[in-house]
Design a protein around this motif. Sequence first.
Motif, PDB file in Angstrom:
ATOM      1  N   VAL A   4       0.853  -1.178   0.000  1.00  0.00           N
ATOM      2  CA  VAL A   4       0.000   0.000   0.000  1.00  0.00           C
ATOM      3  C   VAL A   4       0.890   1.228   0.000  1.00  0.00           C
ATOM      4  N   GLY A   5       0.594   2.186  -0.849  1.00  0.00           N
ATOM      5  CA  GLY A   5       1.421   3.377  -0.931  1.00  0.00           C
ATOM      6  C   GLY A   5       0.724   4.596  -0.378  1.00  0.00           C
ATOM      7  N   PRO A   6       1.399   5.759  -0.375  1.00  0.00           N
ATOM      8  CA  PRO A   6       0.826   6.991   0.128  1.00  0.00           C
ATOM      9  C   PRO A   6      -0.404   7.401  -0.661  1.00  0.00           C
ATOM     10  N   VAL A   7      -1.339   8.043   0.018  1.00  0.00           N
ATOM     11  CA  VAL A   7      -2.536   8.544  -0.647  1.00  0.00           C
ATOM     12  C   VAL A   7      -2.624  10.044  -0.425  1.00  0.00           C
ATOM     13  N   ALA A   8      -3.570  10.668  -1.076  1.00  0.00           N
ATOM     14  CA  ALA A   8      -3.656  12.118  -1.023  1.00  0.00           C
ATOM     15  C   ALA A   8      -4.174  12.626   0.310  1.00  0.00           C
ATOM     16  N   ALA A   9      -3.921  13.905   0.560  1.00  0.00           N
ATOM     17  CA  ALA A   9      -4.359  14.510   1.816  1.00  0.00           C
ATOM     18  C   ALA A   9      -5.868  14.678   1.825  1.00  0.00           C
ATOM     19  N   GLY A  10      -6.435  14.809   3.032  1.00  0.00           N
ATOM     20  CA  GLY A  10      -7.837  15.142   3.165  1.00  0.00           C
ATOM     21  C   GLY A  10      -8.763  13.962   3.073  1.00  0.00           C
ATOM     22  N   ILE A  51      -4.215   3.250 -13.382  1.00  0.00           N
ATOM     23  CA  ILE A  51      -4.984   2.085 -12.959  1.00  0.00           C
ATOM     24  C   ILE A  51      -4.285   1.389 -11.803  1.00  0.00           C
ATOM     25  N   SER A  52      -2.982   1.267 -11.890  1.00  0.00           N
ATOM     26  CA  SER A  52      -2.216   0.640 -10.810  1.00  0.00           C
ATOM     27  C   SER A  52      -2.383   1.405  -9.505  1.00  0.00           C
ATOM     28  N   ARG A  53      -2.319   2.729  -9.567  1.00  0.00           N
ATOM     29  CA  ARG A  53      -2.484   3.545  -8.350  1.00  0.00           C
ATOM     30  C   ARG A  53      -3.899   3.417  -7.798  1.00  0.00           C
ATOM     31  N   MET A  54      -4.875   3.352  -8.681  1.00  0.00           N
ATOM     32  CA  MET A  54      -6.265   3.183  -8.227  1.00  0.00           C
ATOM     33  C   MET A  54      -6.428   1.849  -7.517  1.00  0.00           C
ATOM     34  N   GLU A  55      -5.877   0.795  -8.094  1.00  0.00           N
ATOM     35  CA  GLU A  55      -6.041  -0.541  -7.524  1.00  0.00           C
ATOM     36  C   GLU A  55      -5.300  -0.706  -6.201  1.00  0.00           C
ATOM     37  N   LEU A  56      -4.293   0.115  -5.966  1.00  0.00           N
ATOM     38  CA  LEU A  56      -3.564   0.079  -4.692  1.00  0.00           C
ATOM     39  C   LEU A  56      -4.138   1.057  -3.675  1.00  0.00           C
ATOM     40  N   GLY A  57      -5.169   1.812  -4.055  1.00  0.00           N
ATOM     41  CA  GLY A  57      -5.787   2.752  -3.130  1.00  0.00           C
ATOM     42  C   GLY A  57      -4.962   4.000  -2.891  1.00  0.00           C
ATOM     43  N   ARG A  58      -4.149   4.392  -3.875  1.00  0.00           N
ATOM     44  CA  ARG A  58      -3.254   5.532  -3.692  1.00  0.00           C
ATOM     45  C   ARG A  58      -3.842   6.858  -4.153  1.00  0.00           C
TER      46      ARG A  58
END
Length: 293
Positions: A4-10, A51-58
């Motif tokens: 799991v990688g970093p996600v956006a603020a807020g 798509i990769s970032r979406m699937e990892l919840g980033r």
Amino acid sequence: MGRVGPVAAGESSGSVVRRILLGSQLRRLRDSRGITREAAGYSIRASESKISRMELGRVSFKARDVEDLLTLYGVTDEAERDSLLGLAREANVAGWWHSYGDVLPGWFQTYIGLEGAASLIRIYEVQFIHGLLQTEAYAHAVVSRGMSGAPAAEIDRRVALRLERQKVLVSERAPSFHAVLDEAALRRPYGEREVMRAQLRHLIEMSEHPNITLQVMPFSFGGHAGESGSFTMLRFPESDLSDIVYLEQLTSALYLDKAEEVAQYERAMARLHYDSPGPEESRDLLRGLLQLS
């Protein structure tokens, strides 16, 4: 699910989990149809990496993108579509820490969300008292030492963020919190003598809360299962979400959820629990340190 990688603020605590859950469900749907990430990205006018970032919840989810992907994946049942689109909406809800964006590293935002959504938090700490158990004065000393030369206002903001995080332990849906603190963390001074004394008293008090289990790994035990350093394990009420191991570094963090990696940390944590004195004996150790300080 991978790492799991970093996600956006807020985002709210629950939104981080929902984002990861939605991403993993979209990945399963794509895999079941034999569709490549490249093809999925083309369908929503985006790249394979998106798509990769979406699937990892980033990243956050746009309703239109989710709708188009569901159509591509052959999801026609309205109830299933509505459920996943609702998950997308909930995943974009702003969280309380949004206002701390000026002092909150991007890589730490994921952790705050996961910490707030967890039903079980287990930690091993060797350098200093864990952030959820720090007094304000101790936290101020830790932050000041770690950010030498930073403006006083920034240090105060970081301490305030830490104190806000601590509310999770006394909230209506407080998680079970099981902490193993190495004796080194208790003996390493941060702040003046009274700061450390107050911190030890606070630990004794917190250890008596019904949802908190506190153990101390004493020097006298010698080598132990925490040889790799501090780590945190998070478990969630959602059955679809695997346990996550959080490893913090100086400028980033790792979020591990691969079964074989989590299993190794699970064994280390179980060994630390078994080898450390129990909660009452650990309180006695804390009282002994308080008398010596």
